[in-house]
Enzyme design. Structure first.
Site, PDB file in Angstrom:
ATOM      1  CB  SER A   1      -0.855  -0.025   1.271  1.00  0.00           C
ATOM      2  OG  SER A   1      -1.433   1.233   1.491  1.00  0.00           O
TER       3      SER A   1
ATOM      4  CE1 TYR B   1      -4.002  -2.678   5.598  1.00  0.00           C
ATOM      5  CE2 TYR B   1      -3.384  -0.400   5.189  1.00  0.00           C
ATOM      6  CZ  TYR B   1      -3.748  -1.642   4.712  1.00  0.00           C
ATOM      7  OH  TYR B   1      -3.836  -1.863   3.363  1.00  0.00           O
TER       8      TYR B   1
ATOM      9  CE  LYS C   1      -1.516  -4.429   3.364  1.00  0.00           C
ATOM     10  NZ  LYS C   1      -1.805  -5.744   2.773  1.00  0.00           N
TER      11      LYS C   1
HETATM   12  P1  NAD Z   1     -11.275  -6.821   1.123  1.00  0.00           P
HETATM   13  O1  NAD Z   1     -11.517  -6.850   2.593  1.00  0.00           O
HETATM   14  O2  NAD Z   1     -12.400  -6.490   0.219  1.00  0.00           O
HETATM   15  O3  NAD Z   1     -10.676  -8.237   0.659  1.00  0.00           O
HETATM   16  C1  NAD Z   1      -9.839  -9.020   1.482  1.00  0.00           C
HETATM   17  C2  NAD Z   1     -10.370 -10.446   1.445  1.00  0.00           C
HETATM   18  O4  NAD Z   1      -9.504 -11.267   2.247  1.00  0.00           O
HETATM   19  C3  NAD Z   1     -11.782 -10.590   1.995  1.00  0.00           C
HETATM   20  O5  NAD Z   1     -12.576 -11.331   1.084  1.00  0.00           O
HETATM   21  C4  NAD Z   1     -11.602 -11.345   3.311  1.00  0.00           C
HETATM   22  O6  NAD Z   1     -12.709 -12.186   3.581  1.00  0.00           O
HETATM   23  C5  NAD Z   1     -10.320 -12.124   3.039  1.00  0.00           C
HETATM   24  N1  NAD Z   1      -9.509 -12.443   4.224  1.00  0.00           N
HETATM   25  C6  NAD Z   1      -9.112 -11.611   5.218  1.00  0.00           C
HETATM   26  N2  NAD Z   1      -8.336 -12.261   6.110  1.00  0.00           N
HETATM   27  C7  NAD Z   1      -8.222 -13.537   5.641  1.00  0.00           C
HETATM   28  C8  NAD Z   1      -7.535 -14.682   6.107  1.00  0.00           C
HETATM   29  N3  NAD Z   1      -6.815 -14.649   7.246  1.00  0.00           N
HETATM   30  N4  NAD Z   1      -7.612 -15.828   5.397  1.00  0.00           N
HETATM   31  C9  NAD Z   1      -8.348 -15.881   4.245  1.00  0.00           C
HETATM   32  N5  NAD Z   1      -9.033 -14.829   3.767  1.00  0.00           N
HETATM   33  C10 NAD Z   1      -8.957 -13.665   4.455  1.00  0.00           C
HETATM   34  O7  NAD Z   1     -10.033  -5.846   0.875  1.00  0.00           O
HETATM   35  P2  NAD Z   1      -9.449  -5.270  -0.486  1.00  0.00           P
HETATM   36  O8  NAD Z   1      -9.763  -3.827  -0.553  1.00  0.00           O
HETATM   37  O9  NAD Z   1      -9.809  -6.139  -1.608  1.00  0.00           O
HETATM   38  O10 NAD Z   1      -7.886  -5.372  -0.159  1.00  0.00           O
HETATM   39  C11 NAD Z   1      -7.111  -6.473  -0.601  1.00  0.00           C
HETATM   40  C12 NAD Z   1      -5.674  -6.271  -0.163  1.00  0.00           C
HETATM   41  O11 NAD Z   1      -5.182  -5.027  -0.676  1.00  0.00           O
HETATM   42  C13 NAD Z   1      -5.488  -6.182   1.357  1.00  0.00           C
HETATM   43  O12 NAD Z   1      -4.288  -6.856   1.697  1.00  0.00           O
HETATM   44  C14 NAD Z   1      -5.350  -4.699   1.606  1.00  0.00           C
HETATM   45  O13 NAD Z   1      -4.597  -4.423   2.757  1.00  0.00           O
HETATM   46  C15 NAD Z   1      -4.629  -4.242   0.351  1.00  0.00           C
HETATM   47  N6  NAD Z   1      -4.850  -2.821   0.048  1.00  0.00           N
HETATM   48  C16 NAD Z   1      -6.131  -2.343  -0.082  1.00  0.00           C
HETATM   49  C17 NAD Z   1      -6.336  -0.982  -0.321  1.00  0.00           C
HETATM   50  C18 NAD Z   1      -7.731  -0.429  -0.438  1.00  0.00           C
HETATM   51  O14 NAD Z   1      -7.882   0.786  -0.320  1.00  0.00           O
HETATM   52  N7  NAD Z   1      -8.747  -1.239  -0.692  1.00  0.00           N
HETATM   53  C19 NAD Z   1      -5.229  -0.111  -0.458  1.00  0.00           C
HETATM   54  C20 NAD Z   1      -3.949  -0.635  -0.350  1.00  0.00           C
HETATM   55  C21 NAD Z   1      -3.766  -1.999  -0.096  1.00  0.00           C
HETATM   56  N1  UFG Z   2     -12.330  11.691   3.495  1.00  0.00           N
HETATM   57  C1  UFG Z   2     -13.307  12.585   3.862  1.00  0.00           C
HETATM   58  N2  UFG Z   2     -14.473  12.089   4.364  1.00  0.00           N
HETATM   59  C2  UFG Z   2     -14.700  10.753   4.529  1.00  0.00           C
HETATM   60  C3  UFG Z   2     -13.677   9.852   4.157  1.00  0.00           C
HETATM   61  C4  UFG Z   2     -12.495  10.351   3.646  1.00  0.00           C
HETATM   62  O1  UFG Z   2     -13.132  13.789   3.732  1.00  0.00           O
HETATM   63  O2  UFG Z   2     -15.772  10.371   5.015  1.00  0.00           O
HETATM   64  C5  UFG Z   2     -11.078  12.209   2.903  1.00  0.00           C
HETATM   65  C6  UFG Z   2      -9.820  11.867   3.677  1.00  0.00           C
HETATM   66  O3  UFG Z   2      -9.579  12.825   4.690  1.00  0.00           O
HETATM   67  C7  UFG Z   2      -8.769  11.853   2.562  1.00  0.00           C
HETATM   68  C8  UFG Z   2      -9.555  11.341   1.338  1.00  0.00           C
HETATM   69  O4  UFG Z   2     -10.918  11.592   1.627  1.00  0.00           O
HETATM   70  O5  UFG Z   2      -8.343  13.165   2.291  1.00  0.00           O
HETATM   71  C9  UFG Z   2      -9.360   9.868   1.073  1.00  0.00           C
HETATM   72  O6  UFG Z   2      -9.644   9.121   2.254  1.00  0.00           O
HETATM   73  P1  UFG Z   2      -9.834   7.541   2.242  1.00  0.00           P
HETATM   74  O7  UFG Z   2     -10.205   7.125   3.629  1.00  0.00           O
HETATM   75  O8  UFG Z   2     -10.731   7.133   1.133  1.00  0.00           O
HETATM   76  O9  UFG Z   2      -8.385   6.995   1.842  1.00  0.00           O
HETATM   77  P2  UFG Z   2      -6.968   7.193   2.558  1.00  0.00           P
HETATM   78  O10 UFG Z   2      -6.073   7.858   1.553  1.00  0.00           O
HETATM   79  O11 UFG Z   2      -7.097   7.812   3.874  1.00  0.00           O
HETATM   80  O12 UFG Z   2      -6.498   5.669   2.789  1.00  0.00           O
HETATM   81  C10 UFG Z   2      -6.627   4.677   1.778  1.00  0.00           C
HETATM   82  C11 UFG Z   2      -6.822   3.315   2.452  1.00  0.00           C
HETATM   83  C12 UFG Z   2      -5.577   2.929   3.197  1.00  0.00           C
HETATM   84  C13 UFG Z   2      -4.399   2.968   2.267  1.00  0.00           C
HETATM   85  C14 UFG Z   2      -4.281   4.327   1.615  1.00  0.00           C
HETATM   86  C15 UFG Z   2      -3.176   4.351   0.597  1.00  0.00           C
HETATM   87  O13 UFG Z   2      -7.902   3.368   3.357  1.00  0.00           O
HETATM   88  O14 UFG Z   2      -5.702   1.617   3.666  1.00  0.00           O
HETATM   89  O15 UFG Z   2      -5.502   4.659   0.961  1.00  0.00           O
HETATM   90  O16 UFG Z   2      -3.327   3.318  -0.307  1.00  0.00           O
HETATM   91  F1  UFG Z   2      -3.288   2.714   2.963  1.00  0.00           F
END
Ligand code: NAD
Ligand code: UFG
Length: 335
Positions: free
Chosen positions: A126, A150, A154
């Site tokens: 991330s 979190y 990572k």
């Molecule tokens: P998500 O929660 O939609 O998907 C994760 C999936 O993993 C879910 O289906 C959950 O049931 C499964 N899971 C969780 N723990 C598990 C375990 N111990 N064993 C088996 N299955 C398990 O999340 P996502 O947004 O699809 O994110 C996927 C990956 O990308 C994560 O590792 C997350 O940290 C990373 N990531 C997400 C974002 C974001 O903004 N969505 C940003 C950066 C990184």
């Molecule tokens: N924001 C608002 N109101 C809300 C939610 C968010 O104003 O209700 C703003 C935040 O302050 C930020 C922007 O919208 O300025 C984006 O916020 P998000 O929560 O959507 O995303 P972040 O950038 O804070 O974090 C996301 C994921 C993290 C990841 C990161 C970088 O949640 O897990 O992107 O990949 F690490």
């Protein structure tokens, strides 16, 4: 048909879209997911899109026996590891749960892969590993830091992967640093389904447009950005999915590899710009209040995308209009 890929967390948001992209590129997919943050109906929805229902194994990446059995019974060529927990705020209150799922879960998976001589891995990292940006755009050599469990999880897994790569010949590892994944598959069949009240901006905006919440809270308008609100590099989840396929192909052609790349668009949008784009897509007005900054938030963050272009020949194609249109279509799908 290309080889078989194990997709951990494949029932989730990014994993399900990547499964579609993998199947469309000719790969066979086996999903391992414990369904702690997803529902099994996503499998039929994937089948509606691609014509192929991915094989599903309900299980946990921390279950050694289950992993061994899976690797014994399937000819897995590579693993894409999405399984993990991702709520930053929750991680601060429940650090052990996060380290257990994200760090310990990855170690168990890597041990089972090593035992089965499967040495190709694409890992979900991330942009959070960059901490508070010292310089924009964020290049992969920017110093790393974390301010919550979190983010630490990572960082730790990135380091574990590097140690493993250095210790054992033959590993091919891609550490993909996602910026802000949003949107949904254009079919409207799969998308992001946050449980409870969403933490992230895009699903919250979509729910305000749909009338599920009265108003959006905009967290701060006193950042050093053009309109004072937070700026992020939003990337369409299907662009992200294609980035994974490109990373897999890159690893497949290497004898050994430790690749670390950003997956972003290289362009930042403010919260107010996102609100306007979503209003345009949904033809709804989004009521909002400016409130205090959210603790732990940074002002602005966007990716340097040059390394991804150079190494993977990949770049994001979809702009915020498509991100908002697709998120809105998904928001209106009956569940
Ligand atoms: P998500 O929660 O939609 O998907 C994760 C999936 O993993 C879910 O289906 C959950 O049931 C499964 N899971 C969780 N723990 C598990 C375990 N111990 N064993 C088996 N299955 C398990 O999340 P996502 O947004 O699809 O994110 C996927 C990956 O990308 C994560 O590792 C997350 O940290 C990373 N990531 C997400 C974002 C974001 O903004 N969505 C940003 C950066 C990184
Ligand atoms: N924001 C608002 N109101 C809300 C939610 C968010 O104003 O209700 C703003 C935040 O302050 C930020 C922007 O919208 O300025 C984006 O916020 P998000 O929560 O959507 O995303 P972040 O950038 O804070 O974090 C996301 C994921 C993290 C990841 C990161 C970088 O949640 O897990 O992107 O990949 F690490």
């Amino acid at each position: 048909m290309r080889s078989t890929i194990l997709v951990t967390g494949g029932a989730g948001f990014i994993g399900s879209h990547t499964t579609v992209a993998l199947q469309e590129a000719g790969y066979r997919v086996v999903i391992l997911d414990n369904l702690c943050n997803s529902k099994p109906d996503v499998l039929d929805r994937i089948a509606q899109i691609t014509g192929i229902k991915p094989e599903f194994v309900e299980g946990d990446v921390r279950n050694d026996r289950g992993l061994d059995r899976l690797f014994e019974t399937h000819a897995i060529a590579a693993v894409m590891h999405f399984a993990g927990l991702k709520a930053v705020g929750e991680s601060t209150g429940q650090p052990l749960r996060y380290y257990d799922n994200n760090v310990s879960g990855s170690v168990h998976l890597l041990q089972a892969m090593d035992q089965a001589s499967i040495k190709t891995l694409v890992f979900s990292s991330s942009a959070t590993v960059y901490g508070d940006p010292q310089k924009l755009p964020l290049a992969e050599d920017h110093p790393r830091s974390a301010t919550n469990p979190y983010g630490h999880s990572k960082l730790m897994v990135e380091d574990i992967l590097e140690d493993l790569y250095r210790a054992t010949p033959g590993w091919r590892i891609a550490r993909l640093r996602y910026f802000n994944p949003v949107g949904a598959h254009p079919s409207g069949l799969i998308g992001e389904s946050p449980q409870g009240v969403p933490n992230n901006l895009m699903p919250y905006i979509a729910q305000v447009a749909a009338g599920r919440h009265p108003r959006l809270k905009v967290f701060g308008n006193d950042y050093d950005t053009p309109d004072g609100t937070g700026v992020r590099d939003y990337i369409h989840v299907m662009d992200l999915a294609h980035g994974h396929v490109a990373a897999l192909k890159y690893c497949e052609h290497a004898a050994q590899e430790l690749l670390t790349v950003n997956l972003g668009t290289g362009r930042g949008y403010s919260v107010l710009e996102m609100i306007r784009a979503f209003e345009h897509a949904s033809q709804k007005s989004i009521a909002y209040d400016i409130v205090a900054r959210r603790p732990g938030d940074i002002g602005a963050c966007w990716a340097d995308t040059r390394l991804a272009a150079e190494k993977l020949g990949w770049h994001a194609d979809k702009g915020i209009a498509e991100m908002c249109n697709d998120a809105w279509r998904w928001e209106n799908v009956p569940t």
